[in-house]
Design an enzyme around this catalytic site. Structure first.
Site, mmCIF file in Angstrom:
data_model
loop_
_atom_site.group_PDB
_atom_site.id
_atom_site.type_symbol
_atom_site.label_atom_id
_atom_site.label_comp_id
_atom_site.label_asym_id
_atom_site.label_seq_id
_atom_site.Cartn_x
_atom_site.Cartn_y
_atom_site.Cartn_z
ATOM 1 N N ASP A 1 8.849 -14.297 22.196
ATOM 2 C CA ASP A 1 8.952 -14.359 23.659
ATOM 3 C C ASP A 1 8.016 -13.374 24.365
ATOM 4 O O ASP A 1 7.942 -13.380 25.593
ATOM 5 C CB ASP A 1 10.399 -14.102 24.098
ATOM 6 C CG ASP A 1 11.295 -15.303 23.813
ATOM 7 O OD1 ASP A 1 10.779 -16.349 23.423
ATOM 8 O OD2 ASP A 1 12.524 -15.174 23.976
ATOM 9 N N ARG B 1 12.138 -27.945 18.121
ATOM 10 C CA ARG B 1 13.373 -27.157 18.243
ATOM 11 C C ARG B 1 14.649 -27.954 17.943
ATOM 12 O O ARG B 1 15.495 -28.161 18.816
ATOM 13 C CB ARG B 1 13.455 -26.525 19.640
ATOM 14 C CG ARG B 1 12.266 -25.651 19.924
ATOM 15 C CD ARG B 1 12.344 -25.006 21.283
ATOM 16 N NE ARG B 1 13.184 -23.812 21.290
ATOM 17 C CZ ARG B 1 13.343 -23.042 22.365
ATOM 18 N NH1 ARG B 1 12.771 -23.353 23.486
ATOM 19 N NH2 ARG B 1 14.088 -21.969 22.304
ATOM 20 N N PRO B 2 14.806 -28.391 16.698
ATOM 21 C CA PRO B 2 16.023 -29.128 16.332
ATOM 22 C C PRO B 2 17.261 -28.226 16.287
ATOM 23 O O PRO B 2 17.153 -27.009 16.383
ATOM 24 C CB PRO B 2 15.703 -29.668 14.933
ATOM 25 C CG PRO B 2 14.648 -28.792 14.397
ATOM 26 C CD PRO B 2 13.896 -28.209 15.556
ATOM 27 N N VAL B 3 18.441 -28.870 16.135
ATOM 28 C CA VAL B 3 19.701 -28.100 16.043
ATOM 29 C C VAL B 3 20.433 -28.422 14.736
ATOM 30 O O VAL B 3 21.641 -28.265 14.645
ATOM 31 C CB VAL B 3 20.633 -28.375 17.256
ATOM 32 C CG1 VAL B 3 20.106 -27.705 18.519
ATOM 33 C CG2 VAL B 3 20.832 -29.858 17.493
ATOM 34 N N ASP B 4 19.657 -28.870 13.735
ATOM 35 C CA ASP B 4 20.273 -29.286 12.473
ATOM 36 C C ASP B 4 21.106 -28.180 11.827
ATOM 37 O O ASP B 4 22.162 -28.444 11.242
ATOM 38 C CB ASP B 4 19.200 -29.798 11.495
ATOM 39 C CG ASP B 4 18.095 -28.778 11.257
ATOM 40 O OD1 ASP B 4 17.622 -28.177 12.247
ATOM 41 O OD2 ASP B 4 17.712 -28.561 10.094
ATOM 42 N N ARG C 1 13.329 -19.285 35.898
ATOM 43 C CA ARG C 1 14.390 -19.469 34.909
ATOM 44 C C ARG C 1 14.728 -18.148 34.244
ATOM 45 O O ARG C 1 15.874 -17.935 33.838
ATOM 46 C CB ARG C 1 13.940 -20.452 33.815
ATOM 47 C CG ARG C 1 13.909 -21.897 34.251
ATOM 48 C CD ARG C 1 13.613 -22.786 33.060
ATOM 49 N NE ARG C 1 14.466 -22.414 31.936
ATOM 50 C CZ ARG C 1 14.194 -22.676 30.666
ATOM 51 N NH1 ARG C 1 13.102 -23.333 30.340
ATOM 52 N NH2 ARG C 1 15.016 -22.307 29.712
ATOM 53 N N CYS D 1 11.100 -29.565 23.485
ATOM 54 C CA CYS D 1 10.707 -28.896 24.722
ATOM 55 C C CYS D 1 9.253 -28.525 24.595
ATOM 56 O O CYS D 1 8.630 -28.788 23.569
ATOM 57 C CB CYS D 1 11.575 -27.684 24.991
ATOM 58 S SG CYS D 1 11.105 -26.280 24.019
ATOM 59 N N LYS E 1 18.781 -12.055 29.721
ATOM 60 C CA LYS E 1 19.061 -13.491 29.870
ATOM 61 C C LYS E 1 19.620 -14.065 28.563
ATOM 62 O O LYS E 1 20.628 -14.771 28.573
ATOM 63 C CB LYS E 1 17.773 -14.245 30.232
ATOM 64 C CG LYS E 1 17.914 -15.752 30.144
ATOM 65 C CD LYS E 1 16.625 -16.481 30.491
ATOM 66 C CE LYS E 1 15.714 -16.736 29.339
ATOM 67 N NZ LYS E 1 16.102 -17.861 28.469
ATOM 68 N N ASN E 2 18.943 -13.766 27.454
ATOM 69 C CA ASN E 2 19.319 -14.422 26.203
ATOM 70 C C ASN E 2 20.641 -13.924 25.633
ATOM 71 O O ASN E 2 21.168 -14.503 24.693
ATOM 72 C CB ASN E 2 18.195 -14.274 25.167
ATOM 73 C CG ASN E 2 17.045 -15.215 25.492
ATOM 74 O OD1 ASN E 2 17.132 -16.033 26.411
ATOM 75 N ND2 ASN E 2 15.964 -15.100 24.736
HETATM 76 C C1 UD1 Z 1 16.177 -18.233 21.043
HETATM 77 C C2 UD1 Z 1 15.775 -17.717 22.404
HETATM 78 C C3 UD1 Z 1 14.284 -17.911 22.632
HETATM 79 C C4 UD1 Z 1 13.498 -17.287 21.489
HETATM 80 C C5 UD1 Z 1 14.000 -17.779 20.137
HETATM 81 C C6 UD1 Z 1 13.350 -17.076 18.963
HETATM 82 C C7 UD1 Z 1 17.701 -18.028 23.804
HETATM 83 C C8 UD1 Z 1 18.329 -18.748 24.942
HETATM 84 N N1 UD1 Z 1 16.509 -18.435 23.412
HETATM 85 O O1 UD1 Z 1 15.905 -19.620 21.027
HETATM 86 O O2 UD1 Z 1 13.940 -17.309 23.882
HETATM 87 O O3 UD1 Z 1 12.144 -17.640 21.637
HETATM 88 O O4 UD1 Z 1 15.426 -17.567 20.030
HETATM 89 O O5 UD1 Z 1 13.532 -15.707 19.052
HETATM 90 O O6 UD1 Z 1 18.257 -17.084 23.270
HETATM 91 N N2 UD1 Z 1 15.268 -24.315 14.194
HETATM 92 C C9 UD1 Z 1 15.503 -25.410 13.381
HETATM 93 N N3 UD1 Z 1 16.785 -25.892 13.289
HETATM 94 C C10 UD1 Z 1 17.828 -25.335 13.958
HETATM 95 C C11 UD1 Z 1 17.580 -24.238 14.789
HETATM 96 C C12 UD1 Z 1 16.289 -23.729 14.885
HETATM 97 O O7 UD1 Z 1 14.584 -25.941 12.765
HETATM 98 O O8 UD1 Z 1 18.951 -25.839 13.845
HETATM 99 C C13 UD1 Z 1 13.893 -23.762 14.301
HETATM 100 C C14 UD1 Z 1 13.330 -23.887 15.714
HETATM 101 O O9 UD1 Z 1 12.716 -25.127 15.930
HETATM 102 C C15 UD1 Z 1 12.338 -22.750 15.739
HETATM 103 C C16 UD1 Z 1 13.005 -21.683 14.870
HETATM 104 O O10 UD1 Z 1 13.964 -22.370 14.077
HETATM 105 O O11 UD1 Z 1 11.114 -23.126 15.172
HETATM 106 C C17 UD1 Z 1 13.693 -20.568 15.634
HETATM 107 O O12 UD1 Z 1 14.551 -21.146 16.608
HETATM 108 P P1 UD1 Z 1 15.849 -20.381 17.161
HETATM 109 O O13 UD1 Z 1 15.846 -18.982 16.619
HETATM 110 O O14 UD1 Z 1 17.028 -21.217 16.916
HETATM 111 O O15 UD1 Z 1 15.544 -20.316 18.715
HETATM 112 P P2 UD1 Z 1 16.544 -20.555 19.902
HETATM 113 O O16 UD1 Z 1 17.888 -20.021 19.557
HETATM 114 O O17 UD1 Z 1 16.420 -21.946 20.381
#
Ligand code: UD1
Length: 420
Positions: A307, A122-125, A400, A117, A22-23
């Protein structure tokens, strides 16, 4: 709302084919936006999240065809809209991954903020800082991230402040069409990133270092069509292996990739499982024995995947001994603890990132509620072990990310039914 009814007590036994990851599939679908030519994707898992991503591509104007082998072909030759609406992004955070491809190919994108969520903020900064470093102007208005690029994204040297899977992938896709060279430092090393990079390379991208913490991308003018096969789902594989271990069973997984599952297989062996790996297959046999408790510390790849934390905690719940489970990736990923304790587990939350699991001999059926995708399967796993009939509510979370769960479990001899 669908529920799963499980009569526990049977060891899982038999063979199972592992689905496509999936990922990886979700990101590869997003990557099809990088070219006007058709991209054919094989081994696509049939999951609600995949349907959501296909719907999003359709709403941007891409044409999507599913053939009789259930392969998916996407042609993003006539993209009409650059807006990923809230309704689609809110149900699945991975939708945010269309931002990089849209900015890179069309110079503009408007993508709803995924928001928090169930498992944390889970920010996207890091995604946004990376786009800015590549010359995009980013603003947030009305819950949407707006991105604009004057001419073309330009290559940049980007150091991500934490290891982020989605951030690495979004920036990697953007960099393929940028002007010049991009270096992504402190990059995530997950096998799904290697899979995405290999698909991008098949589409004509110039990428080196994927699978290490430094990825280098030489931007090209355009990408082209390709055919690509999605890697096997290591999380699905690990989930069924943990379920077999917890039920003292014996299973064989076909189409699995043991090479991506080192830490997971090591933990299963530490729990007393007899694990053997062949060409594309993994066998696990408990020889009827109860698993031993194993400590779990989640970490970015190659560490133990977050996961699989909930599923291994369920195995620990019925194991011999005491285990400490530490979650380092997400700040709120223990919601399954309460539900598992309703099934008779003895799990103590020490703090928001540590739980101590005191293994008990058996669990007892109880009504429980699924809270998030992976946590949901941990309840399934606990129910498979429990004495009596457990009903799990809100299983839309499971749909999902787990393909045909009741069929797969039934194939392994479990007593499972979907009820309304
Ligand atoms: C992906 C996977 C999810 C898995 C996770 C960690 C998919 C669709 N999802 O999620 O199943 O649990 O990797 O292996 O592939 N963070 C920030 N800022 C950012 C981005 C991330 O602070 O801009 C933090 C997140 O809040 C979290 C950590 O970094 O605490 C890791 O997140 P990330 O690796 O980005 O997870 P996803 O890509 O959302």
């Amino acid at each position: 709302m669908d529920k799963l009814q499980i009569r526990g007590g049977k060891p899982l036994a038999g063979r199972l084919k592992v689905s496509g990851a999936k990922n990886s599939a979700l990101k590869i679908l997003a990557a099809t936006l990088l070219t006007e030519q058709p991209v054919r994707i094989d081994n696509m898992p049939h999951l609600n999240d995949v349907t959501t991503m296909i719907e999003l591509l359709g709403c941007l104007g891409a044409e999507v065809l599913v053939d009789e082998h259930l392969s998916v072909e996407v042609c993003a030759g006539n993209v009409r809209s650059l807006k990923a609406p809230y309704e689609l992004v809110k149900t699945m955070r991975a939708s945010f991954l269309v931002m990089g491809p849209l900015l890179a190919r069309f110079g503009a994108a408007e993508v709803s903020l995924p928001g928090g969520c169930a498992i944390g903020a889970r920010p996207v900064d890091q995604h946004l800082k990376g786009f800015e470093a590549m010359g995009a102007e980013i603003s947030v208005d009305g819950g949407y991230v707006q991105g604009r690029v004057r001419e073309r994204l330009r290559g940049a040297d980007i150091h991500m402040e934490m290891v982020t899977v989605g951030g690495t992938e979004n920036l990697l896709m953007a960099a393929t069409l940028a002007d010049g060279r991009t270096v992504l430092r402190n990059a995530a090393q997950e096998p799904e990133i290697i899979d995405l990079a290999q698909c991008l390379i098949a589409m004509g991208a110039k990428i080196r270092g994927h699978g290490t913490d430094t990825i280098e991308v030489e931007g090209v003018e355009a990408l082209h069509g390709a055919e690509y096969r999605v890697m096997p789902d290591r999380i699905e594989a690990g989930t069924y292996l943990a379920a077999a271990a917890a039920t003292r069973g014996a299973i064989e997984l076909i189409g699995a990739d043991a090479g991506t599952m080192g830490t997971v297989l090591e933990r299963l062996r530490a729990a007393g499982a007899d694990v053997t790996c062949g060409d594309g297959c993994i066998r696990l046999d408990m020889h009827g024995a109860r698993p031993r408790a194993v400590d779990i510390d989640t970490a970015p790849y190659p560490g133990f995947p977050t996961d699989l934390q909930a599923q291994f905690m369920a195995m620990d719940a019925v194991a011999d001994g005491e285990a400490r489970v530490t979650e380092t990736i997400f700040e709120n990923r223990f919601m399954h603890v309460q539900e598992m304790n309703r099934l008779g587990a003895n799990i103590e939350l020490v703090n928001s990132s540590t739980a101590v699991v005191h293994g008990v001999e058996s669990l007892r059926a109880a009504p429980v509620m699924a809270t998030d995708l992976r946590a949901s399967f941990s309840l399934v796993l606990a129910a498979l072990v429990a004495e009596g009939t457990t009903v799990i509510d809100r299983i839309y979370h499971i749909d999902r990310g787990y393909e045909t769960i009741e069929e797969k479990l039934s194939l392994l001899g479990a007593d499972v039914a979907r009820i309304r």
